[in-house]
Write an enzyme that holds these catalytic residues in place. Structure first.
Site, short mmCIF file in Angstrom:
data_model
loop_
_atom_site.label_atom_id
_atom_site.label_comp_id
_atom_site.label_asym_id
_atom_site.label_seq_id
_atom_site.Cartn_x
_atom_site.Cartn_y
_atom_site.Cartn_z
N ALA A 65 16.52 30.16 21.54
CA ALA A 65 16.75 31.53 21.08
C ALA A 65 18.23 31.84 21.26
CB ALA A 65 15.89 32.49 21.90
N GLY A 109 13.42 27.95 22.72
CA GLY A 109 12.67 28.39 21.53
C GLY A 109 12.67 27.35 20.42
N GLU A 112 9.89 25.08 21.27
CA GLU A 112 8.65 25.85 21.04
C GLU A 112 8.35 26.01 19.55
OE1 GLU A 112 10.36 28.91 23.61
OE2 GLU A 112 8.56 28.83 24.82
N GLU A 132 15.21 27.24 29.87
CA GLU A 132 15.33 28.68 30.13
C GLU A 132 15.54 29.00 31.61
OE1 GLU A 132 12.97 27.25 28.20
OE2 GLU A 132 12.54 28.50 26.44
N1 CO8 Z 1 22.28 30.67 21.70
C1 CO8 Z 1 23.47 31.08 21.18
N2 CO8 Z 1 24.47 30.23 20.93
C2 CO8 Z 1 24.30 28.92 21.24
C3 CO8 Z 1 23.09 28.44 21.78
C4 CO8 Z 1 22.05 29.40 21.99
N3 CO8 Z 1 20.84 29.03 22.46
N4 CO8 Z 1 23.20 27.10 21.98
C5 CO8 Z 1 24.43 26.77 21.57
N5 CO8 Z 1 25.09 27.86 21.12
C6 CO8 Z 1 26.46 27.94 20.59
C7 CO8 Z 1 27.49 27.81 21.69
O1 CO8 Z 1 27.68 29.04 22.33
C8 CO8 Z 1 28.69 27.32 20.92
O2 CO8 Z 1 29.27 28.42 20.26
P1 CO8 Z 1 30.86 28.76 20.47
O3 CO8 Z 1 31.55 27.55 19.87
O4 CO8 Z 1 31.05 30.01 19.72
O5 CO8 Z 1 31.08 28.85 21.93
C9 CO8 Z 1 28.09 26.43 19.84
O6 CO8 Z 1 26.71 26.81 19.75
C10 CO8 Z 1 28.14 24.95 20.20
O7 CO8 Z 1 27.54 24.79 21.45
P2 CO8 Z 1 28.24 23.99 22.65
O8 CO8 Z 1 29.74 24.08 22.55
O9 CO8 Z 1 27.62 24.42 23.93
O10 CO8 Z 1 27.80 22.49 22.26
P3 CO8 Z 1 27.60 21.25 23.24
O11 CO8 Z 1 27.42 20.07 22.37
O12 CO8 Z 1 28.68 21.20 24.27
O13 CO8 Z 1 26.22 21.56 24.04
C11 CO8 Z 1 23.91 22.25 24.22
C12 CO8 Z 1 25.00 21.59 23.34
C13 CO8 Z 1 23.59 21.34 25.43
C14 CO8 Z 1 22.68 22.39 23.33
C15 CO8 Z 1 24.40 23.63 24.72
O14 CO8 Z 1 24.90 24.37 23.61
C16 CO8 Z 1 23.33 24.45 25.39
O15 CO8 Z 1 23.00 24.20 26.53
N6 CO8 Z 1 22.81 25.48 24.68
C17 CO8 Z 1 21.85 26.41 25.24
C18 CO8 Z 1 20.47 25.78 25.37
C19 CO8 Z 1 19.51 26.77 25.98
O16 CO8 Z 1 19.67 27.23 27.09
N7 CO8 Z 1 18.46 27.11 25.21
C20 CO8 Z 1 17.43 28.05 25.65
C21 CO8 Z 1 17.76 29.44 25.17
S1 CO8 Z 1 16.62 30.68 25.79
C22 CO8 Z 1 15.25 30.50 24.81
O17 CO8 Z 1 15.21 29.71 23.94
C23 CO8 Z 1 14.10 31.42 25.13
C24 CO8 Z 1 13.03 31.30 24.05
C25 CO8 Z 1 11.86 32.16 24.33
C26 CO8 Z 1 12.02 33.58 23.87
C27 CO8 Z 1 10.70 34.24 23.94
C28 CO8 Z 1 10.74 35.73 23.66
C29 CO8 Z 1 9.36 36.35 23.82
#
Ligand code: CO8
Length: 258
Positions: A65, A109, A112, A132
């Protein structure tokens, strides 16, 4: 309809839906999820579509998400707004098969969403995870429930508590994905598998999808009864007559979805 966050193509009776927010690794924001729900509903209603493939980019199916969109929300915002419920419910209402073709990250997400599809084909570079816990929250659309049914309690606990990622080989070993294919071949393989499903009787395909899904919702005895009754009911179709006749006559069946 034109979309900003997804791309929809229809090829040989298969709808290919690509998540397309490369700047955020296809993070699921409100607009993307609403567009996805709309596109899936349209594909379900389109007579020219017999199977659906959902994919992302080579680097990310979806990295979860959208954290930027969620970060400032309060409990009341997400509870009263029922965050993500409407699009998730819309995906579950789709009656045609949906294959998730996962390359790269399928996290939070994103993992999921893949599990909400009917089955998952993974590229060799796929990485699944429920990270998460690292954000001070937990999974919210199936990461503690569906994942546990796919891979069992031990691995589901491990992934939800540590936030570690599972690679494609482990995901296949654990039953999370049905097949692993070379990364460059993911889309052609997924489209070929969808094409095979598109050749079948769509009456039988819907019955099979409904029956497998019922196994998640009911006892074994009730599920077996449901399956048996659907099996019996298919003897009212022309496709059953055609399918069995074609086998006996050693030819390919010509299903007419009747
Ligand atoms: N949300 C927003 N932006 C994101 C996300 C995300 N989940 N993941 C990556 N991005 C963005 C980064 O912020 C970055 O943007 P910017 O260049 O503007 O800073 C761009 O994508 C590229 O990402 P990275 O530079 O971090 O790329 P890497 O190759 O270094 O890393 C990863 C890749 C490992 C995937 C890393 O981006 C990461 O850890 N992302 C987050 C993963 C995460 O924590 N996901 C879970 C999110 S919470 C969730 O999904 C809850 C769902 C349930 C909701 C239910 C509601 C009822």
């Amino acid at each position: 309809m034109a979309y900003d966050c997804i791309i929809v193509e229809i090829e040989d009776e298969v709808a290919l839906i690509r998540l397309n927010r490369p700047e955020a690794l296809n993070a699921l924001n409100k607009q993307l999820l609403e567009e996805l729900a709309q596109a899936l509903t349209e594909a379900d209603q389109n007579d020219k579509v017999r199977c659906i493939v959902l994919t992302g980019s080579e680097k990310a199916f979806a990295a979860g998400a959208d954290i930027k969109e969620m970060a400032e929300k309060s409990f009341v915002d997400v509870f009263v707004g029922d965050l993500f419920t409407a699009p998730t419910e819309a995906i579950l209402r789709v009656r045609k098969p949906i294959i998730a073709a996962v390359s790269g990250y399928a996290l939070g997400g994103g993992c999921e969403l893949a599990m909400t599809c009917d089955f998952i084909i993974a590229a060799e570079n796929a990485k699944f995870g429920q990270p998460e816990i690292n954000l001070g929250v937990i999974a919210g659309i199936g990461g503690t429930q569906r994942l546990t049914r796919f891979v069992g309690k031990s691995k589901a606990m491990d992934m939800n508590l540590t936030g570690r990622f599972m690679d494609a080989a482990e995901a296949e070993r654990s039953g999370l994905v049905s097949r692993v294919v070379p990364t460059a071949k993911l889309i052609p393989e997924a489209m070929a598998i969808a094409g095979k499903i598109a050749e079948k009787s769509q009456v039988a395909v819907r019955a099979a999808k409904e029956a497998v899904n019922r196994s998640y919702e009911t006892t074994l005895r009730e599920g077996l009864l449901y399956e048996r009754r659907l099996f019996h009911s298919l003897f009212a179709t022309e496709d059953q007559t055609e399918g069995m006749a074609a086998f006996l006559e050693k030819r390919e069946p010509q299903f007419r979805d009747k």
